[in-house]
Design an enzyme around this catalytic site. Structure first.
Site, PDB file in Angstrom:
ATOM      1  N   LYS A   1      -7.230   5.579   9.567  1.00  0.00           N
ATOM      2  CA  LYS A   1      -6.368   4.158   9.348  1.00  0.00           C
ATOM      3  C   LYS A   1      -5.737   3.853  10.436  1.00  0.00           C
ATOM      4  O   LYS A   1      -5.017   4.645  10.992  1.00  0.00           O
ATOM      5  CB  LYS A   1      -5.586   4.117   8.218  1.00  0.00           C
ATOM      6  CG  LYS A   1      -6.507   4.312   6.845  1.00  0.00           C
ATOM      7  CD  LYS A   1      -5.351   4.202   5.693  1.00  0.00           C
ATOM      8  CE  LYS A   1      -6.225   4.129   4.374  1.00  0.00           C
ATOM      9  NZ  LYS A   1      -5.271   4.339   3.273  1.00  0.00           N
TER      10      LYS A   1
ATOM     11  N   LYS B   1      -8.740   3.708  -7.793  1.00  0.00           N
ATOM     12  CA  LYS B   1      -7.547   4.222  -7.600  1.00  0.00           C
ATOM     13  C   LYS B   1      -7.099   4.956  -8.865  1.00  0.00           C
ATOM     14  O   LYS B   1      -7.180   4.255  -9.776  1.00  0.00           O
ATOM     15  CB  LYS B   1      -6.464   3.028  -7.103  1.00  0.00           C
ATOM     16  CG  LYS B   1      -6.548   2.643  -5.812  1.00  0.00           C
ATOM     17  CD  LYS B   1      -6.086   3.428  -4.749  1.00  0.00           C
ATOM     18  CE  LYS B   1      -6.065   2.867  -3.301  1.00  0.00           C
ATOM     19  NZ  LYS B   1      -5.710   3.855  -2.159  1.00  0.00           N
TER      20      LYS B   1
END
Length: 332
Positions: free
Chosen positions: A247, A149
């Site tokens: 997702k 990230k």
């Protein structure tokens, strides 16, 4: 049909940092359907950047309780609710319920002849570079693929990439900017990514600014995450992104997620499956989507102090989902 709704608070091992957000805990909505001695389960955390919270999802489904308990099909649900966490949890519960009724696993109902373990990324939060190194060589030592990230701060993001690659030279590695960059900064970031053999750049720009990538050279694959919610948004991204990150919380369930696979493939795009933080009940249906994917990011349970039992198994970089985890249905 009996509907049960409950919010579970899943404790994290540590705060999880991404660009512009820190997750301190993981509340999720649990949906259970019971009918004629059979039970189906679904779980969703929602889409945090749309303020799609478990509390709001519960309220949405409570308003529809009578309609749901009268009996509802997955096809009817697609019309009844928009994409998002509420539809996801209910859709997955319907899949699980049908598996119990029919005696077939959800992956068989989805047209698969079998499933296989999947190579999954293990995600490193946007911590200081030394901490990321420590996790990458410690708790994440078994990983064969890592996703880093980024925070949108170019200098420290460069340090993060170099630091982790230095201690894990052998793994597949991608980075996720979570909407943290602008096009002009990408010119400075991308050479560093290439120097460090980064295989994927996920969501570099904010949602709504996808057109700025028109004509922008992509020397490594770009993946759309926040920029694509369901199948209706995929076509507009062809030529701007190479990979679609699916997702279930965004799409609104396994049903729509499988449709997204077909749509992306028809446009010549690669597909990826990801997850919001959640337990193995949320990963089970995503594992079915992962059977069709080029990149898999199903590491949600790794962030939790306690997972559902039984849960996913992580072994030598692979994620295994036994039939009993989700999608086999259980007796009420």
């Amino acid at each position: 049909m009996k509907l049960t709704l409950q919010i579970d608070s899943l404790a994290l091992l540590a705060p999880f940092r991404i660009s512009g957000y820190v997750f301190e805990n993981a509340p999720v909505l649990r949906v259970e359907l019971e009918e004629d001695g059979h039970r189906g389960r679904g779980e969703a955390s929602g889409v945090y950047y749309f303020n799609d919270t478990p509390e709001q999802m519960l309220a949405t489904l409570e308003l529809l309780r009578a309609r749901i308990e009268a009996g509802i099909t997955r096809a009817e649900l697609q019309q009844l609710l928009p994409r998002g966490g509420a539809r996801n949890a209910l859709d997955c519960a319907l899949w699980d319920l049908e598996a119990s009724r029919t005696g077939k696993h959800a992956w068989a109902l989805a047209g698969l002849s079998q499933t296989r373990p999947l190579l999954t990324t293990w995600t490193l939060g946007a911590d200081d570079p030394a901490t990321m190194q420590s996790i990458a060589t410690g708790r994440y030592a078994p990983a064969k693929a890592l996703k880093l990230k980024l925070s949108g701060d170019l200098d420290i993001d460069i340090e993060r990439v170099r630091a982790v690659r230095k201690v894990r030279p052998e793994v597949w590695m991608g980075v996720d900017a979570n909407q943290g960059y602008s096009v002009d900064v990408l010119d400075a970031l991308i050479p560093v990514l290439l120097e460090n053999d980064i295989k994927l750049l996920e969501q570099p720009l904010p949602r709504g600014r996808e057109a700025e990538l028109n004509g922008f050279a992509r020397p490594l694959p770009f993946a759309a995450d926040e920029s694509v919610q369901d199948a209706s948004e995929i076509e507009a991204l062809a030529g701007l992104f190479d990979v679609i990150n699916i997702k279930l919380d965004k799409a609104g369930g396994l049903t729509e997620s499988l449709a997204m696979v077909g749509k992306a493939r028809s446009l010549g795009m690669q597909v990826m499956v990801g997850n919001m933080i959640g337990s193995s009940w949320a990963m089970g249906p995503a594992f079915i989507v992962g059977q069709h994917c080029d990149v898999v990011d199903l590491d949600g349970p790794l962030f939790l102090r306690d997972d559902r039992v039984p849960g996913l198994r992580y072994d030598e970089g692979l994620v295994h989902c036994q039939d009993a985890v989700w999608g086999k249905g259980v007796q009420a």
